[in-house]
Design a protein around this motif. Sequence first.
Motif, PDB file in Angstrom:
ATOM      1  N   LEU A   1      42.002  35.317 -30.146  1.00 48.37           N
ATOM      2  CA  LEU A   1      41.474  34.336 -31.085  1.00 48.37           C
ATOM      3  C   LEU A   1      41.581  32.933 -30.504  1.00 48.37           C
ATOM      4  O   LEU A   1      42.561  32.606 -29.833  1.00 48.37           O
ATOM      5  CB  LEU A   1      42.280  34.416 -32.389  1.00 48.37           C
ATOM      6  N   ARG A   2      40.573  32.133 -30.752  1.00 47.20           N
ATOM      7  CA  ARG A   2      40.578  30.728 -30.362  1.00 47.20           C
ATOM      8  C   ARG A   2      40.397  29.892 -31.624  1.00 47.20           C
ATOM      9  O   ARG A   2      39.892  30.364 -32.630  1.00 47.20           O
ATOM     10  CB  ARG A   2      39.453  30.413 -29.367  1.00 47.20           C
ATOM     11  N   VAL A   3      40.780  28.619 -31.513  1.00 45.20           N
ATOM     12  CA  VAL A   3      40.679  27.730 -32.664  1.00 45.20           C
ATOM     13  C   VAL A   3      40.134  26.373 -32.228  1.00 45.20           C
ATOM     14  O   VAL A   3      40.407  25.911 -31.118  1.00 45.20           O
ATOM     15  CB  VAL A   3      42.052  27.569 -33.364  1.00 45.20           C
ATOM     16  N   ALA A   4      39.341  25.775 -33.097  1.00 47.59           N
ATOM     17  CA  ALA A   4      38.871  24.404 -32.896  1.00 47.59           C
ATOM     18  C   ALA A   4      39.242  23.603 -34.140  1.00 47.59           C
ATOM     19  O   ALA A   4      39.111  24.087 -35.265  1.00 47.59           O
ATOM     20  CB  ALA A   4      37.361  24.376 -32.681  1.00 47.59           C
ATOM     21  N   VAL A   5      39.734  22.413 -33.916  1.00 50.18           N
ATOM     22  CA  VAL A   5      40.122  21.503 -34.990  1.00 50.18           C
ATOM     23  C   VAL A   5      39.180  20.306 -34.935  1.00 50.18           C
ATOM     24  O   VAL A   5      39.109  19.627 -33.906  1.00 50.18           O
ATOM     25  CB  VAL A   5      41.600  21.076 -34.836  1.00 50.18           C
ATOM     26  N   ASP A   6      38.449  20.088 -36.001  1.00 48.54           N
ATOM     27  CA  ASP A   6      37.422  19.044 -36.041  1.00 48.54           C
ATOM     28  C   ASP A   6      36.523  19.109 -34.802  1.00 48.54           C
ATOM     29  O   ASP A   6      36.267  18.106 -34.142  1.00 48.54           O
ATOM     30  CB  ASP A   6      38.048  17.656 -36.220  1.00 48.54           C
ATOM     31  N   GLN A   7      36.084  20.336 -34.481  1.00 48.79           N
ATOM     32  CA  GLN A   7      35.123  20.640 -33.423  1.00 48.79           C
ATOM     33  C   GLN A   7      35.640  20.392 -32.007  1.00 48.79           C
ATOM     34  O   GLN A   7      34.857  20.245 -31.069  1.00 48.79           O
ATOM     35  CB  GLN A   7      33.804  19.917 -33.677  1.00 48.79           C
TER      36      GLN A   7
ATOM     37  N   GLY B   1      45.190  15.010 -41.569  1.00 52.48           N
ATOM     38  CA  GLY B   1      43.913  14.312 -41.477  1.00 52.48           C
ATOM     39  C   GLY B   1      42.746  15.172 -41.013  1.00 52.48           C
ATOM     40  O   GLY B   1      41.637  14.673 -40.874  1.00 52.48           O
ATOM     41  N   VAL B   2      42.968  16.442 -40.767  1.00 46.68           N
ATOM     42  CA  VAL B   2      41.920  17.333 -40.266  1.00 46.68           C
ATOM     43  C   VAL B   2      40.976  17.718 -41.405  1.00 46.68           C
ATOM     44  O   VAL B   2      41.398  17.974 -42.518  1.00 46.68           O
ATOM     45  CB  VAL B   2      42.563  18.593 -39.629  1.00 46.68           C
TER      46      VAL B   2
END
Length: 82
Positions: free
Chosen positions: A52-58, A69-70
């Motif tokens: 699994l991968r994750v992106a925070v605010d793209q 603040g996300v």
Amino acid sequence: MIDLLYFAWVRERVGAPRERLETQAATVMELIAELKQREERYAWAFGDLTSLRVAVDQELASFEAPLAGVREVAFFPPMTGG
């Protein structure tokens, strides 16, 4: 409120492409733990974080990324080139 986006098999396991969630989680990992406690489908979707991968605010991020603040967190499998 944070918008959660699910792609590919993550979306299939969760059963939705997106949702909006109120959370007190401080990091992505805490958010995942919170989701896994909600329902079995989340436990299944987030059972193997190595795939699994994750992106925070793209922006690609680690599971330890802070959520202060996300606005958006996206979960997806690793991408392969071709």
